[in-house]
Scaffold this motif. Structure first.
Motif, PDB file in Angstrom:
ATOM      1  N   UNK A  88      -4.012   7.201   1.756  1.00  0.00           N
ATOM      2  CA  UNK A  88      -4.386   6.068   0.358  1.00  0.00           C
ATOM      3  C   UNK A  88      -3.053   6.239  -0.294  1.00  0.00           C
ATOM      4  N   UNK A  89      -3.589   5.512  -1.142  1.00  0.00           N
ATOM      5  CA  UNK A  89      -2.409   5.687  -2.133  1.00  0.00           C
ATOM      6  C   UNK A  89      -3.150   5.101  -3.786  1.00  0.00           C
ATOM      7  N   UNK A  90      -2.571   5.622  -4.569  1.00  0.00           N
ATOM      8  CA  UNK A  90      -3.511   5.748  -5.496  1.00  0.00           C
ATOM      9  C   UNK A  90      -2.818   4.930  -6.674  1.00  0.00           C
ATOM     10  N   UNK A  91      -3.109   3.511  -6.915  1.00  0.00           N
ATOM     11  CA  UNK A  91      -2.219   2.940  -7.747  1.00  0.00           C
ATOM     12  C   UNK A  91      -3.138   3.100  -9.314  1.00  0.00           C
ATOM     13  N   UNK A  92      -2.153   1.717 -10.106  1.00  0.00           N
ATOM     14  CA  UNK A  92      -2.819   1.696 -11.798  1.00  0.00           C
ATOM     15  C   UNK A  92      -2.657   2.981 -12.542  1.00  0.00           C
ATOM     16  N   UNK A  93      -1.519   3.709 -11.887  1.00  0.00           N
ATOM     17  CA  UNK A  93      -0.674   4.671 -13.051  1.00  0.00           C
ATOM     18  C   UNK A  93       0.422   5.022 -12.676  1.00  0.00           C
ATOM     19  N   UNK A  94       1.337   5.182 -12.931  1.00  0.00           N
ATOM     20  CA  UNK A  94       2.416   5.953 -12.957  1.00  0.00           C
ATOM     21  C   UNK A  94       2.764   7.825 -12.849  1.00  0.00           C
ATOM     22  N   UNK A  95       2.989   8.459 -11.847  1.00  0.00           N
ATOM     23  CA  UNK A  95       3.431   7.569 -10.255  1.00  0.00           C
ATOM     24  C   UNK A  95       2.387   7.357  -9.970  1.00  0.00           C
ATOM     25  N   UNK A  96       2.589   5.915  -8.777  1.00  0.00           N
ATOM     26  CA  UNK A  96       1.619   5.470  -7.710  1.00  0.00           C
ATOM     27  C   UNK A  96       2.352   6.580  -6.823  1.00  0.00           C
ATOM     28  N   UNK A  97       1.088   7.152  -6.358  1.00  0.00           N
ATOM     29  CA  UNK A  97       0.936   8.081  -5.643  1.00  0.00           C
ATOM     30  C   UNK A  97       0.457   7.911  -3.769  1.00  0.00           C
ATOM     31  N   UNK A  98       1.478   8.182  -2.485  1.00  0.00           N
ATOM     32  CA  UNK A  98       1.169   7.726  -1.444  1.00  0.00           C
ATOM     33  C   UNK A  98       0.796   9.008  -1.594  1.00  0.00           C
ATOM     34  N   UNK A  99      -0.264   9.795  -0.570  1.00  0.00           N
ATOM     35  CA  UNK A  99      -1.048  10.585  -0.357  1.00  0.00           C
ATOM     36  C   UNK A  99      -1.698  11.104   1.327  1.00  0.00           C
ATOM     37  N   UNK A 100      -1.068  11.711   1.701  1.00  0.00           N
ATOM     38  CA  UNK A 100      -1.777  12.088   3.243  1.00  0.00           C
ATOM     39  C   UNK A 100      -2.382  13.734   3.242  1.00  0.00           C
ATOM     40  N   UNK A 101      -3.696  13.367   3.411  1.00  0.00           N
ATOM     41  CA  UNK A 101      -4.810  14.998   3.824  1.00  0.00           C
ATOM     42  C   UNK A 101      -4.811  15.575   4.724  1.00  0.00           C
ATOM     43  N   UNK A 102      -5.207  16.938   4.909  1.00  0.00           N
ATOM     44  CA  UNK A 102      -4.838  17.693   5.913  1.00  0.00           C
ATOM     45  C   UNK A 102      -5.760  19.106   5.152  1.00  0.00           C
ATOM     46  N   UNK A 103      -6.608  19.337   6.542  1.00  0.00           N
ATOM     47  CA  UNK A 103      -7.033  20.592   6.715  1.00  0.00           C
ATOM     48  C   UNK A 103      -6.329  21.666   6.491  1.00  0.00           C
ATOM     49  N   UNK A 104      -6.334  22.548   5.550  1.00  0.00           N
ATOM     50  CA  UNK A 104      -6.422  23.959   5.716  1.00  0.00           C
ATOM     51  C   UNK A 104      -6.667  25.319   6.446  1.00  0.00           C
ATOM     52  N   UNK A 105      -6.178  25.766   7.357  1.00  0.00           N
ATOM     53  CA  UNK A 105      -7.128  26.767   7.818  1.00  0.00           C
ATOM     54  C   UNK A 105      -7.541  28.118   6.914  1.00  0.00           C
ATOM     55  N   UNK A 106      -6.208  27.778   6.081  1.00  0.00           N
ATOM     56  CA  UNK A 106      -5.741  29.062   5.306  1.00  0.00           C
ATOM     57  C   UNK A 106      -5.366  28.272   3.691  1.00  0.00           C
ATOM     58  N   UNK A 107      -6.213  28.145   2.696  1.00  0.00           N
ATOM     59  CA  UNK A 107      -5.866  27.638   1.961  1.00  0.00           C
ATOM     60  C   UNK A 107      -5.224  28.772   0.218  1.00  0.00           C
TER      61      UNK A 107
END
Length: 118
Positions: free
Chosen positions: A37-56
Motif C-alpha cells: 500500500x501507499x500512504x499519501x497526503x503527507x510528505x514523504x509519500x510512503x510505498x510500504x511492503x509489510x511482512x511477518x517477522x519470526x524474530x522481531x
C-alpha cells in the motif's frame, strides 16, 4: 521470505496504524507487486511492503539479510525526499517495527513515521 499471499489480518492491522501518517491506498496484489500500500497526503509519500517477522528483535543487519528480496523489490522506486520506501514488520504477537529503505541501508522509524534516535 515466502511468496505466499499477503496476510489480510496484518494488512488490516497495518492500516489501523497509518491514520497517524496519512491516507492509505491499498495496492492490487499480484506476483509482480512491489509494495502492499501507499500512504499519501503527507510528505514523504510512503510505498510500504509489510511482512511477518519470526524474530522481531533482530538487528538492522539481520533485518536487511532476512528481508533482502523485499528490500530489492522496493529499491527501484525513486529515492527522493518526497518518497519513502518502507518495510513494515509484524510479529505473531502484534508487535511492529518500521524501516525506511535508503541507498546506504535501513533507518528504523518510530510509530509516528519519524526516524528513531534523531
Amino acid at each position: 521470505m515466502s511468496r505466499e499471499p499477503r496476510s489480510y489480518r496484518a494488512l488490516k492491522d497495518g492500516c489501523e496504524i497509518t491514520p497517524l501518517w496519512g491516507t492509505v491506498q491499498v495496492a492490487e496484489y499480484g506476483p509482480e507487486s512491489r509494495y502492499d500500500f501507499t500512504i499519501t497526503e503527507t510528505l514523504p509519500v510512503a510505498f510500504v511492503r509489510m511482512r511477518f517477522a519470526g524474530r522481531i528483535l533482530a538487528t538492522l543487519e539481520e533485518i536487511a539479510a532476512n528481508f533482502h528480496d523485499d528490500i530489492l523489490r522496493l529499491r527501484p522506486i525513486a529515492n527522493v525526499a518526497a518518497i519513502s520506501r518502507e518495510l513494515w514488520l509484524r510479529s505473531k504477537h502484534g508487535t511492529w517495527r518500521f524501516f525506511r529503505i535508503e541507498n546506504a541501508g535501513l533507518i528504523e522509524l518510530g510509530r509516528d513515521g519519524r526516524p528513531l534516535g534523531v
